[in-house]
Design a protein around this motif. Structure first.
Motif, PDB file in Angstrom:
ATOM      1  N   UNK A 173      40.851  32.732  72.890  1.00 18.02           N
ATOM      2  CA  UNK A 173      39.411  32.918  73.034  1.00 18.02           C
ATOM      3  C   UNK A 173      38.762  31.548  72.945  1.00 18.02           C
ATOM      4  N   UNK A 174      37.826  31.275  73.851  1.00 18.89           N
ATOM      5  CA  UNK A 174      37.177  29.970  73.939  1.00 18.89           C
ATOM      6  C   UNK A 174      35.660  30.160  73.909  1.00 18.89           C
ATOM      7  N   UNK A 175      34.950  29.054  73.961  1.00 21.91           N
ATOM      8  CA  UNK A 175      33.497  29.078  73.822  1.00 21.91           C
ATOM      9  C   UNK A 175      32.771  29.113  75.162  1.00 21.91           C
ATOM     10  N   UNK A 176      31.502  29.483  75.068  1.00 20.61           N
ATOM     11  CA  UNK A 176      30.500  29.171  76.075  1.00 20.61           C
ATOM     12  C   UNK A 176      29.580  28.105  75.487  1.00 20.61           C
ATOM     13  N   UNK A 177      28.876  27.403  76.355  1.00 17.84           N
ATOM     14  CA  UNK A 177      27.825  26.500  75.903  1.00 17.84           C
ATOM     15  C   UNK A 177      26.508  26.911  76.558  1.00 17.84           C
ATOM     16  N   UNK A 178      25.420  26.423  75.987  1.00 16.79           N
ATOM     17  CA  UNK A 178      24.099  26.639  76.558  1.00 16.79           C
ATOM     18  C   UNK A 178      23.888  25.658  77.712  1.00 16.79           C
ATOM     19  N   UNK A 179      22.817  25.863  78.455  1.00 15.17           N
ATOM     20  CA  UNK A 179      22.527  24.997  79.598  1.00 15.17           C
ATOM     21  C   UNK A 179      22.355  23.535  79.180  1.00 15.17           C
ATOM     22  N   UNK A 180      21.913  23.298  77.933  1.00 16.32           N
ATOM     23  CA  UNK A 180      21.729  21.919  77.461  1.00 16.32           C
ATOM     24  C   UNK A 180      22.985  21.350  76.808  1.00 16.32           C
ATOM     25  N   UNK A 181      24.086  22.093  76.862  1.00 16.57           N
ATOM     26  CA  UNK A 181      25.349  21.596  76.326  1.00 16.57           C
ATOM     27  C   UNK A 181      25.644  21.996  74.895  1.00 16.57           C
ATOM     28  N   UNK A 182      24.668  22.594  74.200  1.00 16.00           N
ATOM     29  CA  UNK A 182      24.900  23.035  72.831  1.00 16.00           C
ATOM     30  C   UNK A 182      25.836  24.244  72.814  1.00 16.00           C
ATOM     31  N   UNK A 183      26.592  24.380  71.726  1.00 20.16           N
ATOM     32  CA  UNK A 183      27.498  25.510  71.576  1.00 20.16           C
ATOM     33  C   UNK A 183      26.709  26.808  71.576  1.00 20.16           C
ATOM     34  N   UNK A 184      27.159  27.757  72.369  1.00 24.03           N
ATOM     35  CA  UNK A 184      26.540  29.084  72.359  1.00 24.03           C
ATOM     36  C   UNK A 184      27.114  29.882  71.191  1.00 24.03           C
ATOM     37  N   UNK A 185      26.247  30.404  70.347  1.00 22.54           N
ATOM     38  CA  UNK A 185      26.710  31.139  69.183  1.00 22.54           C
ATOM     39  C   UNK A 185      27.183  30.217  68.085  1.00 22.54           C
ATOM     40  N   UNK A 186      28.180  30.663  67.341  1.00 19.33           N
ATOM     41  CA  UNK A 186      28.675  29.887  66.200  1.00 19.33           C
ATOM     42  C   UNK A 186      30.133  29.497  66.400  1.00 19.33           C
ATOM     43  N   UNK A 187      30.605  28.495  65.644  1.00 18.20           N
ATOM     44  CA  UNK A 187      31.993  28.041  65.813  1.00 18.20           C
ATOM     45  C   UNK A 187      32.990  29.048  65.261  1.00 18.20           C
ATOM     46  N   UNK A 188      34.247  28.876  65.643  1.00 18.11           N
ATOM     47  CA  UNK A 188      35.318  29.696  65.091  1.00 18.11           C
ATOM     48  C   UNK A 188      35.576  29.291  63.640  1.00 18.11           C
ATOM     49  N   UNK A 189      36.031  30.240  62.847  1.00 19.01           N
ATOM     50  CA  UNK A 189      36.292  29.988  61.435  1.00 19.01           C
ATOM     51  C   UNK A 189      37.762  29.672  61.189  1.00 19.01           C
ATOM     52  N   UNK A 192      31.558  35.380  63.410  1.00 11.96           N
ATOM     53  CA  UNK A 192      31.374  34.497  64.557  1.00 11.96           C
ATOM     54  C   UNK A 192      30.374  35.155  65.516  1.00 11.96           C
ATOM     55  N   UNK A 193      29.324  34.448  65.841  1.00 15.13           N
ATOM     56  CA  UNK A 193      28.233  34.991  66.643  1.00 15.13           C
ATOM     57  C   UNK A 193      28.275  34.467  68.076  1.00 15.13           C
ATOM     58  N   UNK A 194      27.574  35.182  68.962  1.00 11.07           N
ATOM     59  CA  UNK A 194      27.401  34.729  70.335  1.00 11.07           C
ATOM     60  C   UNK A 194      28.525  35.172  71.258  1.00 11.07           C
ATOM     61  N   UNK A 195      28.281  35.004  72.553  1.00 12.61           N
ATOM     62  CA  UNK A 195      29.289  35.342  73.549  1.00 12.61           C
ATOM     63  C   UNK A 195      30.409  34.309  73.529  1.00 12.61           C
ATOM     64  N   UNK A 196      31.633  34.795  73.547  1.00  9.66           N
ATOM     65  CA  UNK A 196      32.815  33.961  73.685  1.00  9.66           C
ATOM     66  C   UNK A 196      33.566  34.456  74.913  1.00  9.66           C
ATOM     67  N   UNK A 252      40.411  28.636  70.454  1.00  9.69           N
ATOM     68  CA  UNK A 252      40.515  27.288  71.021  1.00  9.69           C
ATOM     69  C   UNK A 252      39.108  26.704  71.112  1.00  9.69           C
ATOM     70  N   UNK A 253      38.906  25.571  70.462  1.00  8.26           N
ATOM     71  CA  UNK A 253      37.575  24.955  70.424  1.00  8.26           C
ATOM     72  C   UNK A 253      37.284  24.174  71.698  1.00  8.26           C
ATOM     73  N   UNK A 254      37.252  24.892  72.800  1.00  3.86           N
ATOM     74  CA  UNK A 254      36.849  24.332  74.086  1.00  3.86           C
ATOM     75  C   UNK A 254      35.916  25.331  74.757  1.00  3.86           C
ATOM     76  N   UNK A 255      35.113  24.852  75.669  1.00  2.29           N
ATOM     77  CA  UNK A 255      34.200  25.721  76.412  1.00  2.29           C
ATOM     78  C   UNK A 255      34.658  25.832  77.853  1.00  2.29           C
ATOM     79  N   UNK A 256      34.599  27.031  78.383  1.00  2.00           N
ATOM     80  CA  UNK A 256      35.003  27.245  79.774  1.00  2.00           C
ATOM     81  C   UNK A 256      33.820  27.574  80.668  1.00  2.00           C
ATOM     82  N   UNK A 257      32.660  27.834  80.067  1.00  2.00           N
ATOM     83  CA  UNK A 257      31.529  28.207  80.911  1.00  2.00           C
ATOM     84  C   UNK A 257      30.189  27.981  80.251  1.00  2.00           C
ATOM     85  N   UNK A 258      29.148  28.042  81.072  1.00  2.00           N
ATOM     86  CA  UNK A 258      27.760  27.968  80.617  1.00  2.00           C
ATOM     87  C   UNK A 258      27.191  29.378  80.681  1.00  2.00           C
ATOM     88  N   UNK A 259      26.655  29.859  79.565  1.00  2.00           N
ATOM     89  CA  UNK A 259      26.154  31.218  79.489  1.00  2.00           C
ATOM     90  C   UNK A 259      24.708  31.276  79.961  1.00  2.00           C
TER      91      UNK A 259
END
Length: 288
Positions: free
Chosen positions: A138-154, A169-173, A214-221
């Motif tokens: 499972x990986x992250x999304x980011x916002x349009x400005x590059x900030x992490x969408x939701x919260x980090x993995x624990x 853990x919050x937000x879409x992953x 995995x602390x990487x982003x694959x898309x912009x939400x």
């Protein structure tokens, strides 16, 4: 010469099977789209711009804006386009997923954007995911400005229920799950339904499998006006049976010790009563 008979050495040449290299994709991006020609085609083109072992399976869900024609104009053997009458997000995702040939599947929304430069490292993570007790990553999304969408993995290793209800853990992953695990779940819970929360899939998978974070982003939400998110309450009430299964899976996860949140289990049990009422009302209404 033995007793006047010449002995001959008979050599049997064993026919070794020809090894055919596995050329199937590692990752299938499965997308359902409805009347978002420009966004859907841009997303498909951006994914296919990668030289990685990926494919795109996209189902056009009764679009009337030329989406199908636009997608069919893309010439790439890694693209599979299907279409049909409008069947809702669940029905169209089910078709797209059924066409996937990749070892892993990522369900993508047509209004999301891909981060193409991160695809190679995501593929490396999937290739390294050989533990059969893991469903995938499972990986992250980011916002349009590059900030992490939701919260980090624990934690590094978890399951989808534990991640949400114990680690909060919050937000879409973006869940990327093995095809042989995901496809039967999709077929069982998406068949005949118009809308099913994707979290139902992940929670069902979580009853039996862990996942690597995995602390990487694959898309912009992206959330566009008029999408399902903007009308989520009415969508839930209109799909009571999938929501009932969703809530009961959270309860089952607690009973099977896949998460420890008594609060989540209790609230889900109460919500089940709520959705039961809507489900039976739907049965009575349809029976008239």
């Amino acid at each position: 010469m033995i007793h006047g008979i010449r002995s001959h050495e008979i050599r049997v040449q064993e026919q070794l099977p020809t090894m055919v290299p596995d050329t199937s994709p590692i990752l299938s991006f499965c997308i359902a789209t409805f009347n978002r020609r420009e966004m859907a085609s841009a997303l498909v083109r951006d994914i296919l711009a990668s030289d990685q072992p990926v494919e795109v399976c996209i189902h056009v869900d009764g679009s009337t804006d030329g989406t199908l024609e636009e997608l069919l104009s893309i010439e790439d053997s890694r693209l599979t386009v299907t279409s049909g009458t409008n069947s809702g997000s669940a029905g169209s995702r089910r078709v797209a997923i059924s066409k996937a040939k990749g070892k892993f599947i990522a369900i993508y929304d047509d209004d999301d954007q891909i981060i193409g430069q991160n695809i190679p490292s995501i593929i490396d993570q999937l290739i390294a995911c050989t533990d059969k007790s893991l469903c995938g990553i499972v990986v992250h999304y980011v916002e349009a400005d590059g900030r992490l969408h939701g919260s980090p993995f624990v934690r590094r290793r978890t399951n989808f229920l534990q991640m949400r209800f114990d680690d909060h853990v919050k937000g879409d992953k973006r869940e990327i799950v093995r095809s042989e695990i995901l496809k039967p779940v999709v077929e069982k819970y998406y068949k005949g339904a118009r809308r099913v929360p994707t979290s139902l899939l992940w929670y069902k998978v979580a009853l039996d499998y862990d996942v690597m974070c995995v602390d990487q982003a694959i898309g912009v939400k992206c959330y566009l006006p008029g999408g399902l998110t903007s009308a989520i309450d009415s969508v839930k009430k209109g799909s009571p049976w999938p929501m009932l299964r969703h809530k009961m899976t959270i309860v089952a996860g607690f009973l099977f010790r896949r998460h420890r949140s008594l609060r989540a289990a209790g609230r889900s049990l109460l919500s089940s009563v709520f959705y039961c009422a809507f489900a039976f009302r739907q049965v009575l209404t349809n029976g008239k």
